[in-house]
Structures are given as structure tokens and as C-alpha cells.
Motif scaffolding. Structure first.
Motif, PDB file in Angstrom:
ATOM      1  N   GLY A 272      -2.870   4.437   6.892  1.00 52.51           N
ATOM      2  CA  GLY A 272      -2.292   4.086   5.406  1.00 52.51           C
ATOM      3  C   GLY A 272      -3.082   2.855   5.174  1.00 52.51           C
ATOM      4  O   GLY A 272      -3.518   2.352   4.204  1.00 52.51           O
TER       5      GLY A 272
ATOM      6  N   HIS B  20      -5.694   2.096   2.507  1.00 52.01           N
ATOM      7  CA  HIS B  20      -4.725   1.616   1.289  1.00 52.01           C
ATOM      8  C   HIS B  20      -4.244   2.874   0.672  1.00 52.01           C
ATOM      9  O   HIS B  20      -4.408   3.018  -0.629  1.00 52.01           O
TER      10      HIS B  20
ATOM     11  N   GLN C 130      -1.579   5.419  -0.613  1.00 50.81           N
ATOM     12  CA  GLN C 130      -0.106   5.049  -1.402  1.00 50.81           C
ATOM     13  C   GLN C 130       0.711   6.208  -0.566  1.00 50.81           C
ATOM     14  O   GLN C 130       1.849   5.842  -0.082  1.00 50.81           O
TER      15      GLN C 130
ATOM     16  N   LEU D 139       1.390   5.353   3.328  1.00 48.78           N
ATOM     17  CA  LEU D 139       2.204   4.185   3.470  1.00 48.78           C
ATOM     18  C   LEU D 139       3.507   4.394   3.075  1.00 48.78           C
ATOM     19  O   LEU D 139       4.651   3.871   3.423  1.00 48.78           O
ATOM     20  N   PHE D 140       3.860   5.323   2.004  1.00 48.48           N
ATOM     21  CA  PHE D 140       5.176   5.756   1.540  1.00 48.48           C
ATOM     22  C   PHE D 140       5.982   6.111   2.749  1.00 48.48           C
ATOM     23  O   PHE D 140       7.141   6.077   2.792  1.00 48.48           O
TER      24      PHE D 140
ATOM     25  N   HIS E 215       5.364  -2.159   2.384  1.00 47.58           N
ATOM     26  CA  HIS E 215       5.801  -2.164   0.876  1.00 47.58           C
ATOM     27  C   HIS E 215       4.817  -3.341   0.264  1.00 47.58           C
ATOM     28  O   HIS E 215       4.705  -2.937  -1.104  1.00 47.58           O
TER      29      HIS E 215
ATOM     30  N   ARG F 204       1.269  -1.882  -0.233  1.00 44.45           N
ATOM     31  CA  ARG F 204       0.958  -0.745  -1.554  1.00 44.45           C
ATOM     32  C   ARG F 204       1.087  -1.270  -2.796  1.00 44.45           C
ATOM     33  O   ARG F 204       0.432  -0.899  -3.536  1.00 44.45           O
ATOM     34  N   ASN F 205       1.623  -2.507  -3.074  1.00 47.90           N
ATOM     35  CA  ASN F 205       1.883  -3.150  -4.371  1.00 47.90           C
ATOM     36  C   ASN F 205       0.672  -4.186  -4.668  1.00 47.90           C
ATOM     37  O   ASN F 205       0.645  -4.729  -5.791  1.00 47.90           O
TER      38      ASN F 205
END
Length: 241
Positions: free
Chosen positions: A102, A106, A108, A111-112, A225, A228-229
């Protein structure tokens, strides 16, 4: 006579190559580069998350290696203990692998799920670590006796390692794996007194180590977190990856 065309080309008619003119980077590109290199930006968060998961990979391989080494040299004969340690190592390796994939891509979704799994592990590990630090002598003795009565293989390992016989009393008419039981006359201590001597230190060590790794797990949740943003500054600034 006809007038012949003049085919002569003057130097002024030859097009000249213009040298490329250097233009300073725009403010948008400069901001994107600074955001990529600044601590707390995209690259820094990505590297921190990758380094944390590499640490988890090393810890998982260490757990698997120690369990295999103990089984190979006959230090631990209990299959349940070996399977438990190896299972924890494999689970930690898989979680770290998901986090690494992840972080590199990158991704999503990865990573979630990495955040959800790591937060669940944090809650469980934090609770167990606090329980280990909060146990008193009576509770320790009760848990040790329950664990002693569940597995005969564990009893033999403890008797052989600590050179003791029985948990609360020594049965000289039975069998014991300790070397003191073979002496004439046999004089062995009970395993409860020997175990309780080290139980407090072991529980404090395990609880402190568990608390340390639990805080690294909540750090991994926060990094995932945040990562991810964040937008990749090398890509289209209008696209959200």
C-alpha cells in the motif's frame, strides 16, 4: 536576353537557431517539490510508513526463526506453543506485506484494510499488555497453575529447564524430567516457587514490550491515514490518487 533568376542566398536569409532560454520554475512546481521533500509531506510519510513495515517484517522473521530454532534444538517440545509463535510471526508478516504494498503503490484499498487490521491488533495488544502489568501475585499463581495443568509437554519442558518437579508439591513416586529427580536421594524444589520468582519480571518485560509495539502500531495507523489523504506531487495536481 532573358533575365536569369538570382539564386544567391544571403546570410540574412538563413534562419538562425535560437538558444534555449532558461525559465525559472513556476510557483506551483516549486510548491509541489517543497511539499514532496518537506517532513510531513508525501515522500516523508511514504518513507516512514515503509520503514515501519520493514521493521515489522524483521520482527516477524525473528519470531519464526526463534520458534524454529527452539524446536530444532529441542528447547520446546509443545506443538501448541510452537504453532502459536509461528502463527503470530506469519500474521505479522502478512500485515507488514500489505502495508508495504500500500505504501509503495499508494493503494487506497490496501491502506484502508491495513489501518483496520493494525488498529484491531493495537486494541488487543494494548489490553493484554495492561493486563500483564496489572496482575498481582495471586492472579499470577492462578494463571500459572491453569497453564500448568493444561499441557503435559509444557510441564516436562519447565521441569527440564528449571530443574524442578511438580507445581505445588513434589511426587517422588511419579516421574519427573528434572535432573534433580535422578539424584539419590532426590531433592527437588517445586516449580511454582521457581516460576513465581521470575514470573513478575517476565510479565513486566512482556507488558512493557507489548506497550512499546502497540504505540508503534497506532503510529502506523496514523501514518497510513495521513498517507491516504495526501496527493502525489509528481502527478497531476488535480487528480486524487
Amino acid at each position: 536576353m532573358r533575365n536569369r533568376p538570382n539564386w544567391r542566398i544571403s546570410a540574412q536569409d538563413v534562419p538562425r537557431k535560437r538558444s534555449p532560454v532558461w525559465s525559472p520554475p513556476s510557483d506551483e512546481q516549486d510548491c509541489r517539490q517543497r511539499a514532496a521533500m518537506a517532513c510531513g509531506g508525501y515522500v516523508c510519510t511514504k518513507n516512514a510508513l515503509g520503514a515501519l513495515n520493514i521493521l515489522y517484517v524483521l520482527v516477524s522473521l525473528l519470531l519464526i526463526g526463534v520458534a524454529a530454532w527452539g524446536k530444532w534444538f529441542g528447547l520446546v517440545s509443545s506443538i501448541r506453543v510452537m504453532a502459536g509463535v509461528i502463527g503470530v510471526g506469519i500474521f505479522l508478516f502478512l500485515v507488514a506485506f500489505v502495508g508495504l504494498c500500500g505504501a509503495l503503490k499508494h493503494h487506497q484499498v490496501l491502506l484502508f484494510f491495513y489501518m483496520i487490521i493494525l488498529f484491531t491488533v493495537f486494541v488487543l495488544q494494548f489490553s493484554v499488555s495492561c493486563a500483564c502489568l496489572a496482575l498481582n501475585k495471586d492472579q499470577q499463581n492462578h494463571l500459572l497453575e491453569v497453564g500448568w495443568n493444561k499441557s503435559e509437554a509444557t510441564q516436562q519442558d519447565v521441569e527440564k529447564t528449571l530443574d524442578c518437579c511438580g507445581f505445588s508439591n513434589v511426587n517422588y513416586n511419579g516421574s519427573c524430567a528434572a535432573t534433580c529427580f535422578k539424584d539419590t536421594p532426590p531433592s527437588c524444589k517445586t516449580c511454582s516457587s521457581t516460576i513465581q520468582h521470575y514470573a513478575g519480571e517476565v510479565l513486566r518485560f512482556v507488558g512493557g514490550l507489548g506497550l512499546f509495539f502497540s504505540f508503534t502500531e497506532i503510529l502506523g495507523v496514523w501514518l497510513a491515514h495521513r498517507y491516504r489523504n495526501l496527493k502525489d506531487p509528481r502527478s497531476n495536481p488535480g487528480a486524487f490518487l
